[in-house]
Design a protein around this motif. Structure first.
Motif, PDB file in Angstrom:
ATOM      1  N   ASP A 501       3.068  19.642  29.901  1.00  0.00           N
ATOM      2  CA  ASP A 501       3.436  20.069  28.545  1.00  0.00           C
ATOM      3  C   ASP A 501       4.002  18.906  27.737  1.00  0.00           C
ATOM      4  O   ASP A 501       3.662  18.732  26.560  1.00  0.00           O
ATOM      5  N   MET A 502       4.873  18.107  28.340  1.00  0.00           N
ATOM      6  CA  MET A 502       5.449  16.972  27.625  1.00  0.00           C
ATOM      7  C   MET A 502       4.370  15.971  27.217  1.00  0.00           C
ATOM      8  O   MET A 502       4.375  15.463  26.091  1.00  0.00           O
ATOM      9  N   ARG A 503       3.450  15.708  28.128  1.00  0.00           N
ATOM     10  CA  ARG A 503       2.358  14.768  27.790  1.00  0.00           C
ATOM     11  C   ARG A 503       1.488  15.341  26.686  1.00  0.00           C
ATOM     12  O   ARG A 503       1.076  14.621  25.756  1.00  0.00           O
ATOM     13  N   ALA A 504       1.191  16.644  26.773  1.00  0.00           N
ATOM     14  CA  ALA A 504       0.337  17.261  25.756  1.00  0.00           C
ATOM     15  C   ALA A 504       1.012  17.247  24.386  1.00  0.00           C
ATOM     16  O   ALA A 504       0.362  16.984  23.364  1.00  0.00           O
ATOM     17  N   VAL A 505       2.313  17.497  24.359  1.00  0.00           N
ATOM     18  CA  VAL A 505       3.030  17.484  23.079  1.00  0.00           C
ATOM     19  C   VAL A 505       3.001  16.093  22.460  1.00  0.00           C
ATOM     20  O   VAL A 505       2.783  15.933  21.247  1.00  0.00           O
ATOM     21  N   LEU A 506       3.217  15.055  23.266  1.00  0.00           N
ATOM     22  CA  LEU A 506       3.171  13.689  22.753  1.00  0.00           C
ATOM     23  C   LEU A 506       1.793  13.343  22.207  1.00  0.00           C
ATOM     24  O   LEU A 506       1.664  12.704  21.157  1.00  0.00           O
ATOM     25  N   LEU A 507       0.740  13.785  22.892  1.00  0.00           N
ATOM     26  CA  LEU A 507      -0.614  13.504  22.416  1.00  0.00           C
ATOM     27  C   LEU A 507      -0.905  14.239  21.111  1.00  0.00           C
ATOM     28  O   LEU A 507      -1.550  13.695  20.215  1.00  0.00           O
ATOM     29  N   HIS A 508      -0.427  15.483  21.023  1.00  0.00           N
ATOM     30  CA  HIS A 508      -0.602  16.223  19.768  1.00  0.00           C
ATOM     31  C   HIS A 508       0.093  15.498  18.621  1.00  0.00           C
ATOM     32  O   HIS A 508      -0.419  15.446  17.499  1.00  0.00           O
ATOM     33  N   GLU A 509       1.268  14.944  18.884  1.00  0.00           N
ATOM     34  CA  GLU A 509       1.988  14.214  17.841  1.00  0.00           C
ATOM     35  C   GLU A 509       1.218  12.965  17.420  1.00  0.00           C
ATOM     36  O   GLU A 509       1.164  12.617  16.240  1.00  0.00           O
ATOM     37  N   HIS A 510       0.602  12.269  18.395  1.00  0.00           N
ATOM     38  CA  HIS A 510      -0.197  11.088  18.056  1.00  0.00           C
ATOM     39  C   HIS A 510      -1.402  11.472  17.201  1.00  0.00           C
ATOM     40  O   HIS A 510      -1.788  10.737  16.284  1.00  0.00           O
ATOM     41  N   LEU A 511      -1.989  12.639  17.497  1.00  0.00           N
ATOM     42  CA  LEU A 511      -3.170  13.052  16.740  1.00  0.00           C
ATOM     43  C   LEU A 511      -2.806  13.474  15.320  1.00  0.00           C
ATOM     44  O   LEU A 511      -3.547  13.223  14.374  1.00  0.00           O
ATOM     45  N   THR A 512      -1.650  14.126  15.169  1.00  0.00           N
ATOM     46  CA  THR A 512      -1.247  14.577  13.832  1.00  0.00           C
ATOM     47  C   THR A 512      -0.574  13.471  13.032  1.00  0.00           C
ATOM     48  O   THR A 512      -0.529  13.518  11.805  1.00  0.00           O
ATOM     49  N   ASP A 513      -0.018  12.465  13.754  1.00  0.00           N
ATOM     50  CA  ASP A 513       0.658  11.346  13.082  1.00  0.00           C
ATOM     51  C   ASP A 513       0.214  10.051  13.760  1.00  0.00           C
ATOM     52  O   ASP A 513       0.893   9.528  14.640  1.00  0.00           O
ATOM     53  N   PRO A 514      -0.958   9.518  13.403  1.00  0.00           N
ATOM     54  CA  PRO A 514      -1.493   8.333  14.075  1.00  0.00           C
ATOM     55  C   PRO A 514      -0.547   7.149  14.060  1.00  0.00           C
ATOM     56  O   PRO A 514      -0.629   6.267  14.909  1.00  0.00           O
ATOM     57  N   GLY A 515       0.384   7.104  13.115  1.00  0.00           N
ATOM     58  CA  GLY A 515       1.314   5.981  13.053  1.00  0.00           C
ATOM     59  C   GLY A 515       2.188   5.869  14.282  1.00  0.00           C
ATOM     60  O   GLY A 515       2.728   4.796  14.578  1.00  0.00           O
ATOM     61  N   ARG A 516       2.319   6.972  15.045  1.00  0.00           N
ATOM     62  CA  ARG A 516       3.136   6.931  16.260  1.00  0.00           C
ATOM     63  C   ARG A 516       2.471   6.089  17.339  1.00  0.00           C
ATOM     64  O   ARG A 516       3.126   5.615  18.239  1.00  0.00           O
ATOM     65  N   GLY A 517       1.152   6.029  17.331  1.00  0.00           N
ATOM     66  CA  GLY A 517       0.458   5.292  18.379  1.00  0.00           C
ATOM     67  C   GLY A 517       0.628   3.828  18.255  1.00  0.00           C
ATOM     68  O   GLY A 517       0.401   3.091  19.181  1.00  0.00           O
TER      69      GLY A 517
END
Length: 517
Positions: A501-517
């Motif tokens: 779940d933690m990994r999936a949440v982080l990936l969702h955040e990267h997809l919705t906010d590419p600047g995080r990557g």
């Protein structure tokens, strides 16, 4: 509010109580002691502060506010595999021992005080169910066998229902002077069936709603509402509201890995752990505020102290004798109580017998006694005394026994944890092969995912993130299948699921906010 012990304003009293609960929470974590042990001490401290106001809560209100979430959440997180493995012992402890405890304590009170039988049995029913929180806190830290943990968890899941049925019949008889054994038996069966049916419907309803929710803050609200939607109609229909809330929680808990979203699970576990702790703390605070008034209502304090000691001795001794006696049951039953299929060892029997701490559920039953119930003050004082003695005496010495006795250790969970992670990772890599064959990602992205299981940027980062989300989904499906086939426990599944779940949440955040990557 009824009566006052001093002139302190309610604002200052509330401030002191909130600060005390906070201090207990921090101290319990620092000392690695189960919360109920320090909460009962807090209750004693509040009881001896003379200027705190006395608060008497309407019993029906307390019943409706506190019981549903406590019952629901415990059933939600319980691991049924271990309970099923120890079903004969669970039945003996959760039904036979509960009924025997209610009857034995009732006999002691009848002998010492000549209480009416319904009143004595009602007090016995209050003290019959155990609270496993103190044991589970220690057991999981010290690596006790999951079979033994599941046994006590299963007992607690069912003994509440048994105790409440006896309690309800006894209270009704005490207030109306009516009693019928056939009526009690038929009520037991009918309320169980109807309550379970209501809980099953509500549990599936919770899962159906949560499947369609995308806002992380809403699933905890849905599950909390579900606890009350199961409990309140059952209570209104005079069927087992306890079983309704429990079945709803177990149904929703079993389906959570399949239907709930990662963000909702993360928020939900944090919410429920906090909420159930606060409810338990409120119970101990309330009993601490009511205890002085209950003591004032008793004319002979010395006699009351003797009665409390007699009941404490009865409750502790009966459970020890009963638990040690389980090892003498027929061999086919006894062998089902251990992983090795041998007869249940004496050390495990002793640990089970010494794990009979009473806690929040007994407090609830004592506090929800009708205000016109005969000997209500005595019931509250006896209940508090038993909880205090068992939590302090048994709760603090239990870790010593677990360390020194030759009990079965948890050698299963580490193997299951490794196997589950390996098979889940293999399922993820198989899914990566499929994505690669479909042309979903470039060879470079595939190599990065395969080697490091994480991509840190690049123009095709979004495609890699989506691929990794599918791999995580494959891991999740593999872990759920292992739980469904009985190869891992619910505890192992939740541990793996938390990481995913933690990994999936982080990936969702990267997809919705590419600047995080």
């Amino acid at each position: 509010m009824r009566g006052k012990r001093g002139a302190m304003g309610i604002e200052w009293a509330a401030t002191i109580m909130v600060a005390a609960v906070l201090a207990v929470t921090l101290l319990a974590r620092r000392l690695r002691i189960a919360d109920p042990i320090l909460l009962i001490v807090l209750g004693v401290v509040l009881a001896i502060i003379p200027s705190l106001p006395t608060v008497i809560v309407e019993p029906d209100l307390l019943l409706l506010l506190v019981l549903p979430p406590l019952l629901f959440w415990h059933a939600f997180i319980v691991s049924p595999r271990e309970i099923k493995a120890t079903a004969p012992a669970v039945t003996l402890l959760a039904i036979v021992l509960v009924a025997l405890t209610a009857l034995t304590v009732g006999c002691v009170l009848k002998l010492l005080l000549d209480l009416p039988w319904p009143v004595a049995i009602a007090i016995g029913a209050i003290l019959a169910p155990t609270d496993p929180i103190a044991f589970l806190t220690v057991a999981r830290r010290l690596g006790v066998s999951p079979r033994l943990v599941g046994l006590l968890d299963g007992e607690n899941l069912l003994n509440d229902f048994t105790a409440l049925v006896i309690y309800g019949v006894a209270v009704e008889a005490a207030l109306t002077d009516t009693w019928s054994a056939p009526h009690a038996l038929s009520r037991f069966v009918l309320t169980a069936f109807a309550g379970a049916a209501i809980g099953l419907v509500v549990g599936f309803m919770i899962s159906t709603v949560n499947r369609r929710i995308t806002t992380p803050s809403l699933p905890p609200i849905v599950t909390l509402a579900g606890a009350y939607l199961a409990f309140l109609p059952a209570e209104a229909l005079h069927v087992s509201a306890v079983l309704a809330a429990g079945v709803a929680g177990r149904t929703a808990g079993a389906r959570s890995p399949i239907v709930d979203r990662p963000e909702g699970r993360i928020v939900g576990y944090g919410f429920w752990n906090t909420w159930t702790f606060l409810l338990t703390a409120v119970l101990f605070v309330l009993v601490g505020l009511q205890l002085p008034v209950a003591l004032v209502g008793l004319t002979d304090i010395a006699m009351t102290a003797m009665i409390c000691l007699a009941v404490i001795g009865t409750v502790v001794t009966l459970r020890l004798v009963f638990s040690l006696g389980i090892g003498l049951v027929p061999a086919p039953i006894a062998r089902r109580m251990t992983v090795t299929r041998r007869r249940w060892p004496w050390a495990e029997s002793l640990i089970v017998g010494w794990s009979g701490m009473r806690g929040a559920f007994s407090l609830v039953m004592a506090l929800i006694l009708p205000l016109d119930f005969p000997y209500r003050d005595l019931a509250i004082v006896i209940t508090f005394s038993v909880i205090l003695a068992t939590l302090i005496g048994q709760g603090l010495t239990l870790p010593i026994l677990i360390r020194r006795l030759p009990i079965e250790r948890d050698e299963v969970s580490p193997r299951e944890r490794i196997r589950a992670r390996q098979e889940a990772r293999e399922a993820a890599l198989d899914r990566l092969d499929e994505i690669s064959e479909e042309g979903g990602i470039s060879e470079e992205q595939e190599a990065r995912l395969r080697s490091g299981y994480r991509n840190h940027g690049g123009e095709d980062a979004a495609r890699a993130h989506r691929a990794e989300l599918e791999m995580i989904a494959a891991e999740r499906r593999a872990a759920i299948d292992m739980r469904r086939n009985g190869r891992i426990s619910d505890d192992i599944l939740r541990e793996i699921e938390s990481d995913l779940d933690m990994r999936a949440v982080l990936l969702h955040e990267h997809l919705t906010d590419p600047g995080r990557g």
